[in-house]
Design an enzyme around this catalytic site. Structure first.
Site, PDB file in Angstrom:
ATOM      1  N   GLU A  11       0.831  -1.208   0.000  1.00 17.36           N
ATOM      2  CA  GLU A  11       0.000   0.000   0.000  1.00 17.36           C
ATOM      3  C   GLU A  11       0.866   1.258   0.000  1.00 17.36           C
ATOM      4  O   GLU A  11       1.853   1.355   0.747  1.00 17.36           O
ATOM      5  CB  GLU A  11      -0.887  -0.015   1.248  1.00 17.36           C
ATOM      6  CG  GLU A  11      -1.729   1.230   1.459  1.00 17.36           C
ATOM      7  CD  GLU A  11      -2.471   1.217   2.784  1.00 17.36           C
ATOM      8  OE1 GLU A  11      -3.433   1.985   2.921  1.00 17.36           O
ATOM      9  OE2 GLU A  11      -2.085   0.440   3.683  1.00 17.36           O
ATOM     10  N   LYS A  70      -9.278   2.101  -2.025  1.00 11.69           N
ATOM     11  CA  LYS A  70      -9.497   1.610  -0.664  1.00 11.69           C
ATOM     12  C   LYS A  70     -10.855   2.083  -0.164  1.00 11.69           C
ATOM     13  O   LYS A  70     -11.182   3.281  -0.245  1.00 11.69           O
ATOM     14  CB  LYS A  70      -8.377   2.117   0.243  1.00 11.69           C
ATOM     15  CG  LYS A  70      -8.357   1.542   1.652  1.00 11.69           C
ATOM     16  CD  LYS A  70      -7.102   2.017   2.367  1.00 11.69           C
ATOM     17  CE  LYS A  70      -6.952   1.410   3.750  1.00 11.69           C
ATOM     18  NZ  LYS A  70      -5.689   1.852   4.406  1.00 11.69           N
ATOM     19  N   CYS A  95      -5.286  -2.963   2.249  1.00 12.71           N
ATOM     20  CA  CYS A  95      -5.052  -2.985   3.701  1.00 12.71           C
ATOM     21  C   CYS A  95      -6.312  -3.147   4.552  1.00 12.71           C
ATOM     22  O   CYS A  95      -6.829  -4.230   4.706  1.00 12.71           O
ATOM     23  CB  CYS A  95      -4.266  -1.757   4.121  1.00 12.71           C
ATOM     24  SG  CYS A  95      -3.414  -1.961   5.716  1.00 12.71           S
ATOM     25  N   ASP A 114      18.514   0.180  31.068  1.00 11.77           N
ATOM     26  CA  ASP A 114      17.903   0.865  29.922  1.00 11.77           C
ATOM     27  C   ASP A 114      18.952   1.381  28.947  1.00 11.77           C
ATOM     28  O   ASP A 114      18.838   1.184  27.730  1.00 11.77           O
ATOM     29  CB  ASP A 114      17.010   2.015  30.403  1.00 11.77           C
ATOM     30  CG  ASP A 114      15.880   1.535  31.290  1.00 11.77           C
ATOM     31  OD1 ASP A 114      15.239   0.551  30.929  1.00 11.77           O
ATOM     32  OD2 ASP A 114      15.662   2.152  32.348  1.00 11.77           O
TER      33      ASP A 114
END
Length: 561
Positions: free
Chosen positions: A41, A114, A150, A302
């Site tokens: 898409e 779409k 989609c 982290d």
């Protein structure tokens, strides 16, 4: 018919580069004997193009690119691409989100628009696109193709509790007895999404007894990562071919001889790891602005995981780690950072921040006189580190990666203009407990402790005061993350969380208040890499200024005893 699915990684706005990629993969498909090759898409513009679609010059350039593409694709093969087309009707939105079937030398393209336009989470397609008309099969070379885009396949599951749309394009196409259904997608990654898609495809094929081909974009564009995972399913609902996750691929199948071919097994942590690596790599490669990544190393989990991911994404020669101890930093803050840098093979610097902290303390001494030291003084350390890292970024042109995780970002356990500095927040959609899982996965995948075991084992701490631990201010992360996942990602409210977890009501309400009260911090944080269904940022739009009384609402909703 031999069908190829070209799972490519386009860059938003790079019309020339995307066209070259499409032509290259179309040539490969033709060499592989494909009659038809389908691309994702909006592959011509990259997804999501956002308000580039509002620029008339951009739309004009897209139409020129379509014409150029039609003249340069290989002869003898049909090429399906996704692109925006102008809506000739002055009533309605200005564009259609289309699938174009191009053939070299053909007078014009076959177009399918779409029908279902998502306007939720990270999607905002109703802003630009007009819904397409009733779905119609494409008759091409003796085949009837149920071509759609989609979201058009996401309303075909009859078992979901809430259906967003009144139309079902899959049912509309199935009534016309297509030889196969073909969906071109830009379906973003989130943990568990691939399994959800597979279940949907299985349901659609068995419900309508028709083969189904699905081609999905791969790659990352700013916050959003696309995992590819293109698929071909038989009419009986078994997988016959699969694209490689998180990488470009060309899947070629003979639609007349589909046989079950189970895809390789995956797990959520492997997918999470690969999505973050891809998100970092594409940010650097597609922007083309920054050569190196800069990471502040605290000796904590982290920053270690962020640095390890960046090293895998870019290579050790493109990552610089900097540790910035203060007078109260533990010995491990420096030694664990040094060990991490050696393990990863990256450049490493130690820049003590004591002179900067002392300067700020001296500068503010008169103004702060008569007050007790507290958060303001603690955060001077974090902000001194932030200034230092941004100075390095400015001087050497490196992009600073922010290292805060989703748990900290959720409850505001971060310092604005300190550890929130940076261009990309790598872990901002990863809860703390998942960060530990990532660390263990990174070491397991490498077969060695790339992240020092001491970094994994020691209690997490911001190290802004002596002997500080995160649990001084927060619940244990296992508890906190359970509450946050339910509130932020699953959108449950306090009453449900309390009833189903048995956690103390005061604790749950406190955590939810912290989330709500720290929206202003998250708005000032760098864009993060989205890996869950509900990430902070463009997919979660909560007012900063609001005064909704959750406790009062909960009490009003509770039946009287």
């Amino acid at each position: 018919m031999t069908l190829a699915l070209a799972q490519i990684n386009p860059t938003v706005g790079d019309l020339d580069g995307n066209c070259q990629r499409i032509v290259s993969y179309a040539e490969q498909a033709a060499e592989a004997g494909a009659d038809l090759v389908a691309f994702p898409e909006l592959c011509l513009t990259g997804y999501p193009p956002q308000d580039l679609l509002s620029n008339p010059l951009f739309i004009e350039a897209v139409q020129e690119a379509i014409a150029e593409l039609a003249s340069t694709i290989p002869a003898g093969i049909g090429v399906i691409v996704g692109a925006p087309l102008p809506n000739p009707d002055p009533e309605g939105r200005p564009l259609y989100n289309t699938a174009l079937l191009l053939e070299r030398g053909a007078a014009e393209a076959t177009v399918r628009s779409k029908a279902l336009l998502p306007t939720y989470d990270v999607f905002d397609e109703d802003r630009h696109f007009e819904p397409g008309p009733e779905a119609q099969v494409v008759s091409w070379r003796g085949m009837r193709i149920g071509l759609h885009v989609c979201e058009d396949m996401w309303n075909c599951n009859p078992n979901v509790p809430h259906r967003r749309y009144t139309r079902d394009p899959i049912a509309e196409l199935a009534e016309q007895r297509p030889d196969f259904l073909l969906n071109i997608s830009a379906s973003p990654f989130s943990m568990g999404k691939a399994a959800e898609r597979e279940a949907l495809l299985e349901s659609a094929t068995t419900q309508h007894n028709v083969p189904f081909a699905f081609v999905n974009q791969v790659g990352a564009n700013t916050e959003i990562v696309f995992d590819g995972n293109s698929r071909v399913y038989t009419a009986s609902g078994t997988c016959a071919a699969a694209g490689t996750p998180f990488d470009e691929d060309l899947v070629v199948v003979d639609l007349d001889a589909l046989t079950p071919t189970p895809p390789p097994a995956r797990n959520d942590i492997a997918d999470l790891h690969d999505a973050l690596v891809l998100g970092i790599r594409d940010y650097y490669e597609k922007t083309g602005i920054f050569e190196k990544a800069l990471v502040g190393l605290s000796g904590g989990i982290d920053s270690a995981v962020t640095c390890a991911l960046a090293t895998e994404a870019l290579g050790p020669d493109r990552v610089l780690g900097v540790t910035m101890p203060s007078e109260i930093s533990s010995e491990g803050s420096v030694t664990d950072s040094e060990q991490l840098a050696r393990n990863l093979g990256i450049d490493f610097k130690e820049i003590p921040i004591a002179p900067a902290v002392d300067a700020f303390d001296h500068m503010l001494a008169d103004t702060f006189s008569g007050t007790e030291p507290g958060v303001a003084e603690e955060n001077i350390q974090s902000r001194s580190r932030g200034i230092t890292l941004m100075a390095l970024s400015n001087k050497f042109g490196h992009l600073l990666l922010s290292t805060g995780n989703k748990s900290e970002m959720a409850v505001g356990y971060v310092t604005l203009y300190g550890d929130t500095n940076g261009g990309v927040a790598v872990l901002s959609d990863v809860l703390k407990t998942k960060v530990y899982e990532l660390a263990n996965y990174i070491n397991s995948k490498a077969g060695t402790d790339r992240i020092p075991q001491n970094t994994i084992d020691k209690p997490p701490s911001a190290e802004l005061r002596p002997d500080q631990e995160d649990t001084d201010s927060l619940p244990e992360y296992a508890v906190l993350d359970t509450i946050l996942a339910r509130y932020v990602e699953e959108m449950e409210e306090a009453g449900t969380i309390i009833a189903e977890t048995g956690y103390d009501p005061d604790l749950v309400h406190q955590v939810l208040r912290m989330v709500d009260q720290n929206e202003y911090k998250r708005r000032q944080a760098p864009p993060g890499i989205r890996v869950t269904d509900k990430a902070f940022g463009m997919g979660r739009r909560i007012p900063i200024v609001m005064n909704w009384d959750r406790e009062a609402a909960q009490s009003a909703a509770r039946p009287a005893a």
